[in-house]
Design an enzyme around this catalytic site. Sequence first.
Site, PDB file in Angstrom:
ATOM      1  N   SER A  94       1.003  -0.757   0.122  1.00 15.29           N
ATOM      2  CA  SER A  94      -0.335   0.213  -0.412  1.00 15.29           C
ATOM      3  C   SER A  94       1.359   1.243   0.273  1.00 15.29           C
ATOM      4  O   SER A  94       1.462   1.509  -0.844  1.00 15.29           O
ATOM      5  CB  SER A  94      -1.056  -0.027   0.934  1.00 15.29           C
ATOM      6  OG  SER A  94      -1.894   1.459   1.192  1.00 15.29           O
ATOM      7  N   ASP A 211      -9.657  -3.772  -6.192  1.00 15.89           N
ATOM      8  CA  ASP A 211      -9.232  -3.010  -5.040  1.00 15.89           C
ATOM      9  C   ASP A 211      -9.369  -0.967  -4.946  1.00 15.89           C
ATOM     10  O   ASP A 211      -9.760  -0.351  -5.504  1.00 15.89           O
ATOM     11  CB  ASP A 211      -8.134  -2.363  -4.747  1.00 15.89           C
ATOM     12  CG  ASP A 211      -6.707  -2.142  -3.878  1.00 15.89           C
ATOM     13  OD1 ASP A 211      -7.773  -1.321  -3.089  1.00 15.89           O
ATOM     14  OD2 ASP A 211      -5.882  -2.187  -3.469  1.00 15.89           O
ATOM     15  N   HIS A 238      -7.981  -4.646  -1.383  1.00 18.73           N
ATOM     16  CA  HIS A 238      -6.703  -3.930  -0.911  1.00 18.73           C
ATOM     17  C   HIS A 238      -6.002  -4.803   0.665  1.00 18.73           C
ATOM     18  O   HIS A 238      -4.935  -5.191  -0.793  1.00 18.73           O
ATOM     19  CB  HIS A 238      -7.020  -3.035  -0.271  1.00 18.73           C
ATOM     20  CG  HIS A 238      -5.889  -2.335  -0.278  1.00 18.73           C
ATOM     21  ND1 HIS A 238      -4.878  -1.367  -0.886  1.00 18.73           N
ATOM     22  CD2 HIS A 238      -5.026  -1.271   1.013  1.00 18.73           C
ATOM     23  CE1 HIS A 238      -4.094  -1.528  -0.375  1.00 18.73           C
ATOM     24  NE2 HIS A 238      -3.155  -1.029   0.616  1.00 18.73           N
TER      25      HIS A 238
END
Length: 259
Positions: A94, A211, A238
């Site tokens: 991320s 996502d 995600h």
Amino acid sequence: MPTISVGNSRVHYTVTGEGPALLLVHGVGKGGQVTFGHLVEEFARRNTVILPELSGSETAEDDGTPLTIEQLAGEVAAVIEHAGLGPVDLVGFSLGGAVVAATAALHPELVRRLVPVGGLVKSDLYIENLIGLTLSQKHDAHAFGRVLSTTAFSPRFIRSQPSLSDVENLGSELSPSEGRLRQLELLVQVDIRDLVGKVRAETLVLAPYPDAAVPAEHSRELAAAIPGSSYTEIDSGHMVIFEKPVEFVKLVQDFIHKL
């Protein structure tokens, strides 16, 4: 647990296992152990796993000023140098995907292979809107966590939970701590367009898809910007490290251990 001073920060990290060095960089959240702790044993079967707790994490200590990608990349580089195990294979999740790409660009001698996961080159209006909504709930920890968990996990994964209270527990790990707020504020500011073209490490960009937190087009943009990189999508929300841990570990290991 080794601790090092980097600028105004004190960063802790752990080292587990034997073999080529693999460093795992967390994104928004409580830190490295909460993000990757459930995978360390599996990775440590073939690698020496380095797991840092960067500024903004629960255990890091710093002056509380706004975070920057360059600062976090500097912390990653300092951990690699302090551990004395470089060059490393570098995985970032991320926000950590942008951090590891910046690390590889700024410190190419420290990175062997690179794996950004659900990362990004530059924030956009979608992310600004989502983070703005999340931050608007910072005085209500319950609502704050539910906003983040709703976008971080896929509908399929949320529906697989036994009850609504179990779903709510997913959000409890995403409470609005001071560090979390600073991480989210940094996510809105991400812009590493001037760095990614300088990455020379062999790179695999992994994109959870679909996502809703950092949409996959950001990973595609990252792959397009890193010379010679490859790109793979995983059928997951995600939080692929929790939704598809076995597949995630295999993809990373196949890449970093290939001849």
